[in-house]
Write an enzyme that holds these catalytic residues in place. Sequence first.
Site, PDB file in Angstrom:
ATOM      1  N   GLU A 111      15.779   2.119   7.147  1.00  0.00           N
ATOM      2  CA  GLU A 111      15.341   2.683   5.869  1.00  0.00           C
ATOM      3  C   GLU A 111      14.876   4.129   6.079  1.00  0.00           C
ATOM      4  OE1 GLU A 111      12.868   1.079   2.050  1.00  0.00           O
ATOM      5  OE2 GLU A 111      11.888   0.878   3.994  1.00  0.00           O
ATOM      6  N   GLU A 138       5.947  -7.447  -0.272  1.00  0.00           N
ATOM      7  CA  GLU A 138       7.145  -6.782  -0.799  1.00  0.00           C
ATOM      8  C   GLU A 138       7.382  -5.588   0.102  1.00  0.00           C
ATOM      9  OE1 GLU A 138       9.347  -4.147  -2.117  1.00  0.00           O
ATOM     10  OE2 GLU A 138       7.942  -3.799  -3.780  1.00  0.00           O
ATOM     11  N   CYS A 178      11.975   1.713  -2.362  1.00  0.00           N
ATOM     12  CA  CYS A 178      12.410   0.575  -1.559  1.00  0.00           C
ATOM     13  C   CYS A 178      13.678  -0.072  -2.124  1.00  0.00           C
ATOM     14  CB  CYS A 178      11.299  -0.463  -1.464  1.00  0.00           C
ATOM     15  SG  CYS A 178      10.697  -1.057  -3.064  1.00  0.00           S
ATOM     16  N   LYS A 207      -6.546  -1.554  -2.686  1.00  0.00           N
ATOM     17  CA  LYS A 207      -6.584  -0.513  -1.648  1.00  0.00           C
ATOM     18  C   LYS A 207      -5.377   0.384  -1.842  1.00  0.00           C
ATOM     19  CE  LYS A 207      -5.063   0.779   1.724  1.00  0.00           C
ATOM     20  NZ  LYS A 207      -4.397   2.076   2.115  1.00  0.00           N
TER      21      LYS A 207
END
Length: 481
Positions: free
Chosen positions: A388, A254, A288, A180
């Site tokens: 973040e 993750e 990331c 996906k």
Amino acid sequence: MVTVHDKLFIGGSWVEPSNPELLDITSPHDRSVIGRAAQAQPADIDRAVAAARASFESGTWRLTPPAERIEVLRRFNALREQNADAIARLISAENGSAGWFTRAGQPGLSRQANAYLTAAREFGWEETLAPSDPASTVRSVVRREAVGVVAAVIPWNSPFSSATSKIIPALLAGNSVILKVSPENSLSMAFLAELLEKTGLPDGVISVLPADRETSEYLVSHQDVDKIAFTGSTRAGRRIASIAGEQLKRVSLELGGKSAAIILPDADIARAVAGVKFGSLLNNGESCIAQTRILAPRSQYEQVVTALKELVESLKVGDPNDPETFIGPMIRPDQQERVREYIRLGIEEGARLVTGGPQIPEGLEGGNYVTPTVFADVDNSMRIAQEEIFGPVLVVIPYDDEDDAVRIANDSEYGLSGGVWSTDEQHALAVARRVRTGTVTINGASIGFDGPFGGFKASGIGREYGAVGLGTYTEYKTVTV
């Protein structure tokens, strides 16, 4: 030219979507329409999962000997290598990633795949254990078998890397896979599907579906999905973990990061700051693993801040296709505004704006651009140091001594990556052992693909890459004889 993909890749074939309406794919550079693509709905997910379940139960792929599965995936990797330039161009067009980054990432995809292929060749698919008790006549045959139907859900920021880090080990292990992908990556992931179509996988084994978040949740909640492999935000990861917990699905996550780069007092500051260019500002900061918290000793703090200011101001922001560009636009207008809002927040929190700011770079108002920004006099408790941002925003945090640096580095809900800079490699290694993250680089070393990759704390569950990553797509079975 506008590229059109009006079909979906389900079970190895291009089929009509349940909803014929196409989504416009826009350029982050100037917001022009560069493509239109079909998007999967729950009905399409049902078809893909049914095809995957049927192929898995039939054994057409899972019972194929590992050596043959390895050869099929080796063929796929060779096809991808042959089309590396086209892949790089597609990702730059969709994501706004600078051309230097998308091109430089192609050899890394080869190393990633080769590490999985090597691990598969050396993997203990079936081993016989001698009894530990000399008097016993029982021996154990330990097998590593495929988990089943895998839902691999990936983000938009690095689509080929995220995709191949999941589908290659999942397929090597004999699973059937539904990949996906984000709607923004519909063009590059359609190209990935075309490569998979040529690879020689049996019918039903692989589907590649762009879809929105609601359809993604439908997929991971599907009763016929056995494992979820997810890369994305920590917030989404928590939701997926809760679904997996309720249904007892296997899951690997993750997730996000807010990584720290520790510049030790004996470091070569010029070299460390130059390393920040690639370790902290790669992929426009939409990464990331970006080391966006720069920890500098108080005795050299202003020297580091000044060097970072000069570095960031030297980087060209602009058209991703311009070979001089180092930082391109954010992928979407909402992501652009999100990053600008964090810059405004940093100013409100009292951090010193060294360079940059919330203003859009002059002449680039028609795209999703932000001005690369450096904040100094940052306390690690500030939101700009804890959350973040996912853009080209660096915060420089002073520390008193080595213990203080490690404390600050570990004072985060995240634990994905990090870096240590020192002229003494053994000393840097000793500091790296104290940093609670899944990966630590020393003096700008690149992340390897043979060792496991993943995060501590809110940065995830499980690991990818190499033998460890391959193993997460298998179940242990013990047969006693």
